[in-house]
Every structure is written in structure tokens, then in C-alpha cells.
Motif scaffolding. Structure first.
Motif, PDB file in Angstrom:
ATOM      1  N   PHE A  65       0.821  -1.203   0.000  1.00 17.87           N
ATOM      2  CA  PHE A  65       0.000   0.000   0.000  1.00 17.87           C
ATOM      3  C   PHE A  65       0.861   1.262   0.000  1.00 17.87           C
ATOM      4  CE2 PHE A  65      -3.589  -2.452   2.168  1.00 17.87           C
ATOM      5  CZ  PHE A  65      -4.421  -2.405   1.054  1.00 17.87           C
ATOM      6  N   LEU A  66       2.084   1.164   0.490  1.00 12.42           N
ATOM      7  CA  LEU A  66       2.926   2.347   0.659  1.00 12.42           C
ATOM      8  C   LEU A  66       3.749   2.685  -0.567  1.00 12.42           C
ATOM      9  CD1 LEU A  66       4.241   1.998   4.332  1.00 12.42           C
ATOM     10  CD2 LEU A  66       2.076   2.898   3.492  1.00 12.42           C
ATOM     11  N   ARG A  78       0.970  -6.503   7.324  1.00 10.37           N
ATOM     12  CA  ARG A  78       1.065  -5.938   8.670  1.00 10.37           C
ATOM     13  C   ARG A  78       0.823  -4.434   8.646  1.00 10.37           C
ATOM     14  NH1 ARG A  78       6.824  -6.569  11.419  1.00 10.37           N
ATOM     15  NH2 ARG A  78       7.352  -5.147   9.704  1.00 10.37           N
ATOM     16  N   ARG A  79       0.127  -3.927   9.646  1.00 10.62           N
ATOM     17  CA  ARG A  79      -0.074  -2.480   9.741  1.00 10.62           C
ATOM     18  C   ARG A  79       1.275  -1.775   9.870  1.00 10.62           C
ATOM     19  NH1 ARG A  79      -3.998  -1.123  14.556  1.00 10.62           N
ATOM     20  NH2 ARG A  79      -4.074   0.930  13.540  1.00 10.62           N
ATOM     21  N   PRO A  80       1.470  -0.668   9.173  1.00 10.86           N
ATOM     22  CA  PRO A  80       2.717   0.081   9.320  1.00 10.86           C
ATOM     23  C   PRO A  80       2.736   0.859  10.630  1.00 10.86           C
ATOM     24  CG  PRO A  80       1.235   1.225   7.830  1.00 10.86           C
ATOM     25  CD  PRO A  80       0.560  -0.072   8.175  1.00 10.86           C
ATOM     26  N   PHE A 119       6.633   3.440   8.373  1.00 12.72           N
ATOM     27  CA  PHE A 119       7.507   2.305   8.151  1.00 12.72           C
ATOM     28  C   PHE A 119       6.694   1.043   7.926  1.00 12.72           C
ATOM     29  CE2 PHE A 119       9.739   5.393  10.670  1.00 12.72           C
ATOM     30  CZ  PHE A 119      11.055   5.350  10.242  1.00 12.72           C
ATOM     31  N   GLU A 120       6.983   0.367   6.822  1.00 13.17           N
ATOM     32  CA  GLU A 120       6.365  -0.918   6.525  1.00 13.17           C
ATOM     33  C   GLU A 120       7.262  -2.054   7.022  1.00 13.17           C
ATOM     34  OE1 GLU A 120       3.890  -2.271   2.759  1.00 13.17           O
ATOM     35  OE2 GLU A 120       6.017  -2.039   2.272  1.00 13.17           O
ATOM     36  N   PHE A 145      -3.112   5.780   6.650  1.00 10.95           N
ATOM     37  CA  PHE A 145      -2.398   4.558   6.294  1.00 10.95           C
ATOM     38  C   PHE A 145      -2.770   3.395   7.208  1.00 10.95           C
ATOM     39  CE2 PHE A 145      -0.014   8.134   4.715  1.00 10.95           C
ATOM     40  CZ  PHE A 145       0.418   7.724   3.455  1.00 10.95           C
ATOM     41  N   ASP A 146      -3.811   3.584   8.028  1.00  8.07           N
ATOM     42  CA  ASP A 146      -4.219   2.575   9.010  1.00  8.07           C
ATOM     43  C   ASP A 146      -3.026   2.175   9.869  1.00  8.07           C
ATOM     44  OD1 ASP A 146      -5.988   0.898  10.344  1.00  8.07           O
ATOM     45  OD2 ASP A 146      -5.643  -0.794   9.008  1.00  8.07           O
TER      46      ASP A 146
END
Length: 371
Positions: A65-66, A78-80, A119-120, A145-146
Motif C-alpha cells: 500500500f505504501l 502488517r499495519r505500518p 515504516f512498513e 495509512f491505518d
């Protein structure tokens, strides 16, 4: 809203002469914003209520997504984590920031700026920071970005937002502060607070926060297809200066690797951990209406309606219109052409967003420079 639209058009006209290519009919598009925005918002609201189907490749990787790139499932699902970063000169060089996939910069009180890295993949980071306090507009960006929001303290104006049910945050002033953050003796307080991957993960576990994206989350940016390099506009731009007073940052475009390299305080902006200069595939200048809270010097920015933007990618630039779509807890800002007919497509890679005060002393911000 009428005041916002008038200011939007004035800012457009102030910048239009620089981006002369294709600019002749942009004002006509601005006059149709009411209908276009309403339609787009309704459609987006319907889509957000449905489960979003993630894209996977044959290797089992998921589309980030990023950045729009393929990443391992354990990273991309995973959520960033969004981490507040001190950007005054005494806190330089930053640590770990080059690992952030999206970076925000915005003015705070005293004409300094603060940054936030999203950060991802942060698993190998032992030192992220230095970490500073929350301003509510950074929190609004983090929610797009959740992400889980990490900060060391907050302004009084941010407290009510941090306490809302849909906000998952890790605060250095809370009971888990010593779990997530630590202090070093190489810098003076308050610029010596840092976070680590282990600390962040332990904090998330203790707080029992959700660790995966909401199944309705559909991302923020629209990226080009694999192997495709796009021009966002016809204008060729190789130098960008957001116009901040204290750190005086700028970006220089490198044609060879198609990245915008970041400078501030008169020199390259370096990550202390890696020695790398910060570089981005996309740079966005997001103009925003603003005010000061009460009689204080704390700033408040509009992050929930619409405004003007300049987008830079692949050495090209275009005018854009940002629009907030969705609800308070899961809405995102998206970037469209001035007429709100097409969403802007970014190239795959890292993105930096600089928040720009749209008007200063009732005049369009004169400090932004690009050529």
C-alpha cells in the motif's frame, strides 16, 4: 467551503505561470469541483464499506500500500508504524528514517518543521528517531495509512484525538513508554529519545492492538503498473524547495536513478544509521488552509476538506487537487487532476509529502520554489 474554493483558485493562478505547459484551461476544471467531488466521495464511501481484495503474485508476495511494489506477505499485510521525528538541527542526523516508505514534513510552532516516517518493514531497526511529540494533523495523516502512531508526548490540542477509539498510539509518556522508547547519552534531551523494532512490537503486543490492516482498507496512493514509468505532467522540474524558513530544505532530481535527493540545513540529509542520503521517487507539496489554536503559537491545518497540490515524479510536475474521502477514522486524502476527473498516478517507490501553508499574511505562499 466557498472560501476554500476561492483560495484554491488563487493559489492555482499564483503557480500556474511556472507550470505553463498545459495550464491554459485548468481554471475551467476548478469551476466544476462541486459536482465532481460529490460524485467521487459517494463512490468512495460505497467502496470503503466492502472488503478490499489485496493483490498477490505467484511468489505469494502482496502489493504494498505504501510503495506499490511487491513485498513479502508478513511485511505487506502488517499495519505500518508512523513515528514522529524531530527535525531541528540539534537532532540531526536522524536515525532509521531512510527505511520509511512515506515521509511527511509539516511546520510546527516557531517556524521549525517536524517529520513523520511511515515504516512498513522496520524489523531490523534498532534506532529510530529521535522521537518527538504529536501534533494532531500528523495523527490525521498517520490514520490515512491505518498505521499505529508512535510519539513522545503531545500538544494539549491533540489529546482529544489520541483518546478516540479508532486511534492506536504508542506514547512515550504513557505506561508503555519505557517499553517502546529508550534514551541515549549522545544527544541532549529532549532529542535523545529513540524507538526500536523490538520496543515497538512489544508495545503493540502489550496494548493488544490489531496487527493487520482492516479488511476494508484500500490504500491511499494510486501507483503505476509494474515495469511502467509515468510522467505526472508535461513540465520538467529538477529542483524543488518547499520554502520552510529554518531548515531551508530542497530536493534535486537525479535523472539516472529517477530519484529526488533531499537536502536541508545547507547539506545532504543523511540517515546516521546507514549513511544514506534521503531520496524519494515522488514528492508532493500539499497546500493547506491553516490557523493558530486560540492565542497560542500551535498550528492547525485543514486535513479534512480539499486543497491545491503540486506533484513531482520522474522529473515532471503537475498541478493537482487533494480531496479528503471517507470517514474520520478510515478516510484518506487522494490526489486528482484540477478538474477532479482522474486520480494522479504515482511511480512505484517512496513518497515524501510536504505540507505547505497556502496563504501567509493573506497572500499566496511566496516561499515555494521549483524549476
Amino acid at each position: 467551503m466557498k472560501k476554500m474554493k476561492k483560495k484554491l483558485v488563487i493559489v492555482m493562478l499564483a503557480v500556474c505561470a511556472v507550470l505553463a505547459a498545459g495550464c491554459g484551461n485548468k481554471n475551467n476544471g476548478a469551476s466544476t469541483q462541486n459536482g465532481s467531488q460529490s460524485d467521487a466521495s459517494v463512490e468512495d464511501s460505497d467502496e470503503q464499506s466492502e472488503v478490499f481484495e489485496r493483490e498477490y503474485n505467484e511468489e505469494g508476495q502482496v502489493r504494498s500500500f505504501l510503495t506499490g511494489k511487491w513485498v513479502d506477505k508478513e511485511i505487506g499485510e502488517r499495519r505500518p508504524v508512523a513515528v514522529m521525528l524531530s527535525n531541528i538541527e540539534a537532532a540531526q542526523p536522524m536515525c532509521g528514517v531512510s527505511a520509511a516508505d512515506v515521509v511527511y514534513e509539516a511546520p510546527v510552532e516557531g517556524e521549525i518543521t517536524r517529520m513523520m516516517g511511515i515504516f512498513e518493514d522496520y524489523d531490523d531497526l534498532d534506532k529510530i528517531g529521535s522521537v518527538r511529540s504529536c501534533r494532531e494533523y500528523f495523527l490525521f495523516f498517520a490514520l490515512e495509512f491505518d498505521s499505529i502512531y508512535a510519539h513522545y508526548g503531545q500538544s494539549s490540542y491533540a489529546v482529544e484525538y489520541l483518546e478516540r477509539d479508532y486511534v492506536n498510539n504508542l506514547s512515550g509518556l504513557s505506561g508503555i513508554g519505557n517499553t517502546v522508547f529508550y534514551r541515549t547519552d549522545d544527544r541532549k534531551s529532549p532529542h535523545n529519545a529513540f524507538a526500536s523494532a523490538d520496543g515497538i512490537k512489544a508495545g503493540i503486543k502489550r496494548m493488544k492492538y490489531r496487527t493487520e490492516y482492516k479488511d476494508t482498507y484500500a490504500g491511499k496512493f494510486k501507483f503505476a503498473a509494474d515495469g511502467e514509468i509515468v510522467d505526472v505532467g508535461e513540465s520538467k522540474i529538477s529542483y524543488i524547495a518547499p520554502g520552510y524558513y529554518i531548515n531551508k530544505p530542497w530536493f534535486e532530481y537525479n535523472e539516472k536513478d529517477k530519484l529526488y535527493y533531499r537536502f536541508q540545513y545547507g547539506d545532504k540529509q543523511i540517515d546516521e544509521v546507514t549513511g544514506e542520503q534521503l531520496a524519494f521517487t515522488n514528492v508532493i507539496l500539499q497546500y493547506s488552509d491553516w490557523e493558530t489554536h486560540d492565542t497560542s503559537k500551535y498550528l492547525a491545518f485543514d486535513c479534512h476538506t480539499e486543497g491545491y497540490a503540486l506533484i513531482f515524479s520522474n522529473g515532471t510536475a503537475t498541478e493537482a487537487h487533494w480531496v479528503r474521502e471517507g470517514d474520520q477514522d478510515d478516510g484518506v486524502i487522494r490526489y486528482y487532476d484540477i478538474g477532479l476527473e482522474h486520480e494522479i498516478v504515482l511511480n512505484q517507490g517512496k513518497t515524501m509529502v510536504c505540507l505547505i501553508q497556502d496563504f501567509i499574511n493573506d497572500k499566496p505562499n511566496p516561499n515555494v520554489e521549483f524549476h
